[in-house]
Write a protein that holds these residues in place. Structure first.
Motif, PDB file in Angstrom:
ATOM      1  N   LEU A  52       0.843  -1.204   0.000  1.00  0.00           N
ATOM      2  CA  LEU A  52       0.000   0.000   0.000  1.00  0.00           C
ATOM      3  C   LEU A  52       0.880   1.257   0.000  1.00  0.00           C
ATOM      4  O   LEU A  52       0.647   2.206  -0.761  1.00  0.00           O
ATOM      5  N   ASP A  53       1.911   1.252   0.844  1.00  0.00           N
ATOM      6  CA  ASP A  53       2.804   2.415   0.944  1.00  0.00           C
ATOM      7  C   ASP A  53       3.593   2.632  -0.345  1.00  0.00           C
ATOM      8  O   ASP A  53       3.942   3.771  -0.672  1.00  0.00           O
ATOM      9  N   THR A  54       3.860   1.566  -1.084  1.00  0.00           N
ATOM     10  CA  THR A  54       4.589   1.692  -2.349  1.00  0.00           C
ATOM     11  C   THR A  54       3.716   2.390  -3.397  1.00  0.00           C
ATOM     12  O   THR A  54       4.223   3.067  -4.279  1.00  0.00           O
ATOM     13  N   LEU A 199       6.670   6.210  16.386  1.00  0.00           N
ATOM     14  CA  LEU A 199       7.608   5.701  15.367  1.00  0.00           C
ATOM     15  C   LEU A 199       7.542   6.539  14.093  1.00  0.00           C
ATOM     16  O   LEU A 199       8.557   6.889  13.497  1.00  0.00           O
ATOM     17  N   GLN A 200       6.333   6.867  13.667  1.00  0.00           N
ATOM     18  CA  GLN A 200       6.174   7.588  12.408  1.00  0.00           C
ATOM     19  C   GLN A 200       6.689   9.009  12.508  1.00  0.00           C
ATOM     20  O   GLN A 200       7.318   9.517  11.574  1.00  0.00           O
ATOM     21  N   LYS A 201       6.450   9.676  13.627  1.00  0.00           N
ATOM     22  CA  LYS A 201       6.952  11.043  13.784  1.00  0.00           C
ATOM     23  C   LYS A 201       8.478  11.061  13.748  1.00  0.00           C
ATOM     24  O   LYS A 201       9.077  11.947  13.134  1.00  0.00           O
ATOM     25  N   LYS A 206      13.434  12.436  10.898  1.00  0.00           N
ATOM     26  CA  LYS A 206      14.693  11.927  10.352  1.00  0.00           C
ATOM     27  C   LYS A 206      14.784  12.116   8.833  1.00  0.00           C
ATOM     28  O   LYS A 206      15.845  12.456   8.313  1.00  0.00           O
ATOM     29  N   ASP A 207      13.670  11.899   8.121  1.00  0.00           N
ATOM     30  CA  ASP A 207      13.671  11.922   6.644  1.00  0.00           C
ATOM     31  C   ASP A 207      13.380  13.292   6.045  1.00  0.00           C
ATOM     32  O   ASP A 207      13.074  13.384   4.850  1.00  0.00           O
ATOM     33  N   PHE A 208      13.476  14.378   6.833  1.00  0.00           N
ATOM     34  CA  PHE A 208      13.085  15.704   6.312  1.00  0.00           C
ATOM     35  C   PHE A 208      13.695  16.001   4.946  1.00  0.00           C
ATOM     36  O   PHE A 208      13.002  16.341   3.995  1.00  0.00           O
TER      37      PHE A 208
HETATM   38  C1  PS7 Z   1       3.736  -2.549  18.143  1.00  0.00           C
HETATM   39  C2  PS7 Z   1       1.618  -1.526  19.144  1.00  0.00           C
HETATM   40  C3  PS7 Z   1       2.823  -4.808  10.368  1.00  0.00           C
HETATM   41  C4  PS7 Z   1       5.004  -4.857  11.698  1.00  0.00           C
HETATM   42  C5  PS7 Z   1       5.086  -1.024  13.799  1.00  0.00           C
HETATM   43  C6  PS7 Z   1       4.869  -1.144   6.153  1.00  0.00           C
HETATM   44  C7  PS7 Z   1       7.076   2.234   9.769  1.00  0.00           C
HETATM   45  C8  PS7 Z   1       5.615   2.480   5.629  1.00  0.00           C
HETATM   46  O1  PS7 Z   1      10.030   3.806   5.141  1.00  0.00           O
HETATM   47  O2  PS7 Z   1       7.780   7.807   5.161  1.00  0.00           O
HETATM   48  O3  PS7 Z   1      10.405   6.287   5.025  1.00  0.00           O
HETATM   49  O4  PS7 Z   1       9.402   5.070   3.048  1.00  0.00           O
HETATM   50  O5  PS7 Z   1       6.466   6.346   3.537  1.00  0.00           O
HETATM   51  C9  PS7 Z   1       2.875  -0.308  17.432  1.00  0.00           C
HETATM   52  C10 PS7 Z   1       4.565  -3.037  10.174  1.00  0.00           C
HETATM   53  C11 PS7 Z   1       4.115   1.147  13.096  1.00  0.00           C
HETATM   54  C12 PS7 Z   1       3.456   0.416   7.515  1.00  0.00           C
HETATM   55  C13 PS7 Z   1       4.859   3.185   9.047  1.00  0.00           C
HETATM   56  C14 PS7 Z   1       3.885  -0.112  16.432  1.00  0.00           C
HETATM   57  C15 PS7 Z   1       3.884  -2.369   9.109  1.00  0.00           C
HETATM   58  C16 PS7 Z   1       4.923   1.170  11.871  1.00  0.00           C
HETATM   59  C17 PS7 Z   1       2.997   1.111   6.331  1.00  0.00           C
HETATM   60  C18 PS7 Z   1       3.215   0.187  15.136  1.00  0.00           C
HETATM   61  C19 PS7 Z   1       4.760  -1.202   8.740  1.00  0.00           C
HETATM   62  C20 PS7 Z   1       5.071   2.564  11.424  1.00  0.00           C
HETATM   63  C21 PS7 Z   1       4.926   5.333   5.848  1.00  0.00           C
HETATM   64  C22 PS7 Z   1       3.177   2.596   6.409  1.00  0.00           C
HETATM   65  O6  PS7 Z   1       6.081   6.187   6.034  1.00  0.00           O
HETATM   66  O7  PS7 Z   1       8.113   5.308   5.132  1.00  0.00           O
HETATM   67  C23 PS7 Z   1       2.758  -1.428  18.196  1.00  0.00           C
HETATM   68  C24 PS7 Z   1       4.136  -4.188  10.713  1.00  0.00           C
HETATM   69  C25 PS7 Z   1       4.157   0.142  13.969  1.00  0.00           C
HETATM   70  C26 PS7 Z   1       4.311  -0.613   7.448  1.00  0.00           C
HETATM   71  C27 PS7 Z   1       5.629   2.652  10.022  1.00  0.00           C
HETATM   72  C28 PS7 Z   1       5.282   3.448   7.694  1.00  0.00           C
HETATM   73  C29 PS7 Z   1       4.624   4.402   6.928  1.00  0.00           C
HETATM   74  C30 PS7 Z   1       4.628   3.050   6.590  1.00  0.00           C
HETATM   75  P1  PS7 Z   1       9.587   5.119   4.537  1.00  0.00           P
HETATM   76  P2  PS7 Z   1       7.104   6.489   4.893  1.00  0.00           P
END
Ligand code: PS7
Ligand code: MN
Ligand code: MN
Ligand code: MN
Ligand code: MN
Ligand code: MN
Length: 362
Positions: A52-54, A199-201, A206-208
């Motif tokens: 989805l993110d891709t 985590l997202q913030k 970091k990625d600014f």
């Molecule tokens: C454990 C209660 C289902 C494990 C893990 C793929 C990373 C990619 O990488 O800037 O800079 O391109 O586009 C809470 C993970 C949040 C999410 C979001 C923890 C799925 C993960 C899709 C909750 C991770 C937060 C876009 C959306 O940013 O990324 C607990 C598992 C967790 C994925 C993350 C990422 C969003 C993302 P990049 P972007």
């Protein structure tokens, strides 16, 4: 069309772990350490959201088409043989979507209770991402901008792309029986949302520079506009003559992220399964280490790709075993950030967020 060997069940399973190890450094490891009951469902959850993110990240897909794909993604995962080949050639995880039929196969092999959670979160995230894909600028219709104006927008966007992940994971933990049903109570669901937002913030801070290079600004305008010359765009933060203003802006957003930490600690204190605990704690510890790394650091505005040292990441994993150890690590980072903050007193680097950093660390 389906890949030639996609009917071989072990083929699609192997391909999923191949993709997991390709697309993610840190999550690949913690996912594969999970108890068998959750390992595969969470691997598939990860790959579905990575797919989805891709789509979200690809600035070459026409706007209306992108919105349609994002909003329908939760239906695509029920269509055996579904693939997506419209990503630009340079998109990092393009291959995953070209062979997405293997992920669909594995998704359809999961217990129905797991499928329901994954599809529900995918639906909500896809619609949320779609809402934030804004109209292209009139000058160049191929560039999609994301508009994060207020801090409320910032909280909503991070809820969609990461808070929902925390909520879905919590529902999977409960559905597996490895965690108590009370972890799914409304109060804990809000804590799970903040686990993801934190985590997202940190990722957005970091990625600014990297995101700016791709034409996207995730920092809320309400905050950055106070720190750039009147009327200037966010790009002004990356200009060397504005480095003091850029640091003041960064520090203000570091405080905003740190405000989630007490609720994240409360969430982690509710986890009973050892592998689930480490799965949750390791990314959180990496995130607070990253905040400490970048607090008041001009590097963030000068070069992309700076990360915490690999050795530090390994050290953090060793300290993720139990809540007391996690709390000691957090205390160490709060002290470190507070120390850097105190060093700014009486210098021209001191800024408005000084007092807030100090009280939040305390
Ligand atoms: C454990 C209660 C289902 C494990 C893990 C793929 C990373 C990619 O990488 O800037 O800079 O391109 O586009 C809470 C993970 C949040 C999410 C979001 C923890 C799925 C993960 C899709 C909750 C991770 C937060 C876009 C959306 O940013 O990324 C607990 C598992 C967790 C994925 C993350 C990422 C969003 C993302 P990049 P972007
Ligand atoms: Mn991404
Ligand atoms: Mn994205
Ligand atoms: Mn709809
Ligand atoms: Mn990012
Ligand atoms: Mn990116």
């Amino acid at each position: 069309a389906a890949s030639p060997s996609v009917s071989d069940p072990s083929y699609s399973r192997r391909m999923c772990y191949h993709f997991l190890n390709l697309t993610s450094r840190s999550f690949a490891r913690v996912i594969q350490e999970l108890d068998a009951e959750l390992r595969h469902p969470i691997c598939i959850f990860y790959l579905v959201l990575r797919g989805l993110d891709t789509v979200e990240d690809d600035m070459t897909i026409p706007l209306e088409r992108k919105k349609e794909v994002l909003q329908n993604f939760h239906k695509s995962i029920y269509q055996r043989g579904w693939t997506f080949t419209e990503n630009g050639e340079s998109e990092k995880d393009r291959e995953l979507l070209v062979k997405f039929d293997v992920v669909v196969n594995e998704f359809l092999s999961l217990k129905e209770s797991y499928q329901t959670v994954i599809a529900d979160i995918t639906k909500r995230m896809g619609h949320g991402m779609s809402d934030f894909v804004s109209r292209p600028l009139q000058t160049d219709k191929s560039i999609h901008h994301i508009e994060i104006t207020t801090k409320a927008d910032y909280n909503l966007y991070t809820h969609y792309v990461a808070g929902l992940v925390g909520i879905g994971l919590t529902e999977l933990f409960v559905a597996s029986g490895l965690e108590r049903p009370s972890l799914g109570a409304p109060h804990n669901i809000e804590l799970a949302n903040e686990m993801g937002q934190f985590l997202q913030k940190v990722n957005i801070l970091k990625d600014f520079l990297e995101d700016l290079g791709e034409g996207r600004v995730f920092w809320p305008k309400e905050v950055w506009s106070k720190h750039v010359p009147k009327g200037a765009p966010a790009e002004a933060l990356a200009k060397e003559e504005n480095i003091a203003r850029a640091l003041a802006c960064l520090n203000e957003l570091v405080v905003d992220a740190l405000e989630h930490v007490p609720n994240c600690l409360e969430y982690m204190s509710c986890i009973q399964n050892q592998t689930v605990f480490q799965f949750c704690a390791i990314p959180q510890m990496m995130a607070i280490a990253t905040l400490d790394r970048f607090f008041n650091d001009p590097t963030l505005f000068r070069t992309t790709g700076t990360k915490i040292r690999r050795g530090l990441a390994v050290k953090l994993m060793l300290k993720s075993g139990d809540m007391d150890s996690v709390k000691r690590t957090y205390e160490q980072y709060a002290l470190s950030i507070n120390r850097k903050n105190a060093q700014r007193v009486g210098t021209n680097e001191q800024d408005d967020s000084f007092l807030k950093v100090s009280t939040t660390c305390a």
